[in-house]
Every structure is written in C-alpha cells, then in structure tokens.
Enzyme design. Structure first.
Site, short mmCIF file in Angstrom:
data_model
loop_
_atom_site.label_atom_id
_atom_site.label_comp_id
_atom_site.label_asym_id
_atom_site.label_seq_id
_atom_site.Cartn_x
_atom_site.Cartn_y
_atom_site.Cartn_z
N ASP A 207 14.38 42.70 29.53
CA ASP A 207 13.42 42.26 28.78
C ASP A 207 12.99 40.62 28.69
O ASP A 207 14.18 40.11 28.77
CB ASP A 207 13.67 42.95 27.25
CG ASP A 207 12.57 42.53 26.46
OD1 ASP A 207 11.35 43.25 26.50
OD2 ASP A 207 12.88 41.90 25.10
N GLU A 255 29.35 44.14 42.64
CA GLU A 255 30.57 44.89 42.58
C GLU A 255 30.60 46.30 42.74
O GLU A 255 31.67 46.90 43.11
CB GLU A 255 31.30 44.28 41.40
CG GLU A 255 31.64 42.91 41.11
CD GLU A 255 32.46 42.40 39.80
OE1 GLU A 255 32.69 43.48 39.03
OE2 GLU A 255 32.31 41.30 39.49
#
Length: 545
Positions: A207, A255
């Site tokens: 956002d 990751e």
C-alpha cells in the site's frame, strides 16, 4: 496446484482477483464479511478461473479507513476470523490452484497500535516517539501545526496530542505515519513479512509504496512549494531512498522457494515506476493508466505501448487494472460522458448526468476483454464479474469512508464500490450472509446476483468465465504486434496466431479473418458492433494429402 500457478514466474502473467474481505461473504450474520465466508466461495473463484487472490486488509482495525488503519500487522481482526481460519483459507486456495497475495500497509499504523499508545504515554522527546513522525508545533506553546500540509483525505496532515507535539498523518488522523529512518520500524516490518510468508502467503501488495521515505529536515516547505515537485525531490512522496527499503525486502522474499512476489501501489509518474518493479526491489508495480483513461482507442493504445516499454525497462511485466476498492467501478465510469466529474456525479446520487447503464456495461465488458488479451498480469475487482456498477445513491448516514467527513461533504468517497456482493437474488442480504450487510444493498442487486447469471449464456459472469478460460489457452508471452486499423479501432496480434480487436467507435467494423473464440458482445454477420472486443484464433490449415 495448477501448472499455470506452479512456476516461479507465475505473477508475470497471472489473473489476480481482489477481495475486500468485509464485503465479500459473511458466514456468521454480523453484517461483516469474514475469512470463513471467503473460504466458502473458493469454488466460485476456481470456476471463474483466476490464478491468485489479493486479500485487502483483514487485520485488527477500528475501520477509520476501511481496515487500512492497522492495530496489529500480525493478527486477524476477530470480526473477520482467526489465524487458524486464515490458514484454512490458504490451504483451500492452494488446493484449488490459486495463489494468495495479502495487503501490507507500511506507511502508517493505526492510532491504537501498541507502539503509538506507548509514544503518546512517553511524552515529548522520548525514544518511543521516534518510531513515528512527531514534531514540535509552532507558536509560543506549540499550538500551531509544524507546516500547512494537507492530508490525502482532507484537513491538516498534522494532529496535536496536547503537549505541544504534533504527529504526521498523510491520510486520516487515526493513521499516524511511521518514521522509516528508525531501525525498529524496519525490523518490525521484516518480521511481519516473514510471519505471513511462513504461513504460506505467496505475495504482497504494498500500500502507498511511494510514501515511506521522508525528508523532514527543517524548515518544512509549504504545501504550495511541494505541489509540482517530482523526480525524487518531494519531501514525502517517491523519494529515491525508498528503494533502499525494498532492496532489503527483496532479500527476504528471495529466501523462499519459490520467491515471494510483491506489487507496488505507487502513484508516481510512469517513468518513475520502473524502479519499484525492478527485480532488485518489489518486482512489479501497478499501472493505473488504463483506469484513468477514458474509453478511447488512442488512449488505450498509447497506454499499452508505453507500459509494455516500461515493463521491458524494469525487466518486469505490466499490470492492467480497470477497477479496485478505491475508484468508481468501470461499468459506471464508462456509462458517463467523457470527462464527467465523478465526485459531483456521486454527490448527485448518480443522477446528474444520468448514466447510460447498458452502454457502460457493454464498454466495461469490451475493456475487460481487451485487458485480458494483453501481455502481463490482470487485476480484477470483486463483483466486476457480475457487471456491477457503482452504488451511487448511498445515503449520507450510511457512509463510512473518511473522505466524506474529512472533506466536509465535498467528496462522497469510495463506499459505492465496497457494497457487499449479491450472491443470490433472494434471501437475506442477497446471499452475502444470514444477517444484513454493513453497507445498504440496492434492490436491483437481485437482477445481477451471481445465481441469476450462473449458466445463462451471454451473462457477464459467463463471459468472464469464458474469457479467463480462453486466456489460459494463449501462449505465455510478453509481446504483441499492433495491426493497422480504422480510426476508433485497436487491433493487435499475439504469438500463436491470436488476434484481439476492440471497436471503440460508434459504427460496426469488419471482422478480421480467423475463428472467433471470444466476443464481449455479439458479432452480427461479418461485423463487430460498437463498444465490442473480439478475439480470433487463426484457422488451422487442412492437412496436406
């Protein structure tokens, strides 16, 4: 999981369906949509054929801004569900081959967040206040705001706390801005991202991604001095250093296997959008240019040409959006004269000017078919598959959007696109839930309810299902070739012999060669009517003897 959503680059060509949780489906009858309600509607999403769901905020919130005032970024609002119910939604979506993207709100917290309450209690100059943007007010006793900045929702962007200090809120007073120079803020958001990624979330919608980094060194410039500042020099929008934050986030995303995705909500000039979409940053950024364009051939072609170029420069894919929870639904925008003042139209309860409802829906379907034929990912907003127009005549007493109050009635706000969906033509709240709905639903919802359209040839719901099914047959490619076409017509081809033609003009045009596989309206003989998009597939040559 479906083959289409299993690869690492699924997001480059996905159809993503936005759910505004409080208005989707209510399982317990309290009038507010919830996670079990969404889970119960996964068969609808699977049959529709979407690749992913984007879930707007479901976090604990006082709803000062529809859930974008977040009390706790690592919890579920009890009115919406529990963490266990969230996990069940993730499992159910994944079993249906649908990815999940969740909203992250990093510019601000709510004023009920534990850290903000600590900041208020600690007093001026305390370490607790350094996590937010507090400044001493002007005047002898700090009684004046630190600057004349105006909040997005109207009114001052600074709020006094009664001890001479003021805090910055670019949105509502209940949404204090974080200080992203503070290591605690950075570390806590990394914990939030990991918390949801570990629960199986596939991606994140960020956002107001352009607003995190701020330069608040004294003296603070006036609002007038900031009005036209661009290219990284604005004091709180689109500063270059905001990308340092997203480089750190990208390391975390990578990751995971597959890497978690992200898309930036960044209302910035098009040439600035590429850094948000960089593979070293968030990876993708919303392109709102079609949403802001009128239903016009030249505008659509220009937007697509520009944004495909920007996507190549960013080593990303473009995104295509026609509606979302913040704007008047495109079936209503296209029903109004070009250039109509949408705020004034809403204030007239949708009566001035009188919308061309049938024409608006025809153009909305044509625009949707155009978008779904493009390279890149497409974002759909809940209810557009039903052809929903804006609910423009909500009474003032029912309005919830802070824009209504903060603008002192000058803007009606965004509630008209957030009215709970009609699933059935009969029953309580049109099948939204066993009770009422948190925003009033109009009687005409019965005519557009999902069960009224299900299995009906030519209905908007069946058109969306067919469009998404045909899109899955398109070769995955991020290229198109423009084809010369008459004025008011846009035509392009995609690899594999696919053609898309949209007639934006008032008169029918000749149908190109090929087999029609999708039409937003109805081809008449060898003619494509006005306000219509048609897809064609090259005819297969008969086998040689």
């Amino acid at each position: 999981m479906s083959e289409r959503t299993a690869d690492r680059d699924w997001w480059r060509h996905a159809v993503v369906y936005q759910i505004y949780p409080r208005s989707y489906a209510d399982s317990d009858g309290d009038g507010i949509g919830d996670l079990p309600g969404i889970t119960s509607r996964v068969p609808h999403l699977a049959r529709l054929g979407v690749d992913a769901v984007w879930l707007s905020p479901f976090y604990p919130s006082a709803l000062a801004d529809g859930g974008y005032d977040v009390d706790d970024h690592r919890a579920v609002d009890p009115r919406i569900g529990t963490l266990e119910q969230f996990d069940e939604l993730v499992r159910t979506l994944h079993e249906a081959g649908i990815k999940l993207v969740v909203d992250i709100v990093p510019n601000h917290s709510s004023n009920r967040h534990a850290w903000f309450r600590q900041a208020l209690a600690a007093g001026p100059g305390s370490p607790e206040r350094e996590r937010y943007v507090f400044r001493r007010g002007g005047g002898a006793d700090g009684e004046l705001p630190p600057s004349d900045w105006t909040a997005i929702f109207g009114g001052p962007a600074w709020e006094p706390v009664g001890d001479g200090d003021w805090y910055l809120h670019l949105f509502a007073p209940e949404q204090p801005d974080w200080n992203w120079d503070h290591p605690d803020v950075r570390a806590d958001h990394l914990r939030t991202l990991r918390f949801w990624a570990d629960r199986g979330v596939d991606g994140f919608r960020i956002d107001v991604a352009m607003a995190l980094a701020k330069d608040l060194t004294e003296p603070l410039p006036s609002a007038a001095d900031l009005a036209d500042v661009l290219d990284g020099d604005h004091r709180f929008f689109d500063r270059d250093e905001v990308h340092d934050i997203y480089v750190e986030w990208r390391r975390l995303f990578d990751e995971y296997d597959p890497p978690r995705t992200a898309v930036a909500e960044a209302w910035v000039p098009a040439h600035r959008r590429t850094r948000y979409a960089s593979p070293l940053g968030l990876g993708q950024a919303f392109n709102f240019d079609l949403l802001q364009a009128g239903f016009d051939a030249a505008a659509f072609r220009r937007v697509v040409t520009d944004n495909l170029r920007f996507a190549r420069e960013a080593d990303s894919s473009s995104t295509w959006v026609l509606s979302n929870h913040d704007v008047v639904r495109h079936a209503s925008r296209y029903a109004l004269p070009a250039g109509a003042d949408l705020d004034a139209w809403l204030l007239s309860d949708g009566k001035d000017p009188e919308p061309d409802t049938g024409g608006g829906l025809r153009r909305a379907r044509a625009a949707t078919a155009f978008v779904l034929a493009l390279p890149g990912s497409a974002y759909l907003y809940q209810g557009e598959e039903l052809g929903l127009p804006e609910v423009a005549d909500l009474p003032a007493a029912a309005l919830q959007d802070p824009t209504w109050l903060r603008s002192q009635g000058a803007q009606k706000g965004r509630d008209g696109c957030r009215v709970p969906l009609p699933w059935t033509a009969a029953g309580p709240s049109f099948g939204f839930g066993p009770g009422g709905s948190h925003l009033p639903q109009p009687s005409w919802f019965a005519d557009v309810a999902a069960d009224r359209q299900d299995g009906v040839p030519g209905s908007t719901l069946e058109f969306y299902r067919e469009a998404l099914a045909q899109r899955r047959r398109l070769p995955v490619s991020e290229e198109l070739t423009w084809v010369p076409a008459p004025e008011g017509v846009v035509q392009f081809t995609r690899p594999g012999g696919w053609t898309c033609l949209t007639n934006f003009g008032p008169d029918p045009v000749e149908l190109p060669a090929g087999r029609v596989v999708l039409c937003s309206g109805q081809v008449r003989g060898n003619l494509v009517p006005a306000d219509t998009t048609v897809w064609l597939e090259a005819e297969q040559a008969p086998p040689s003897r």
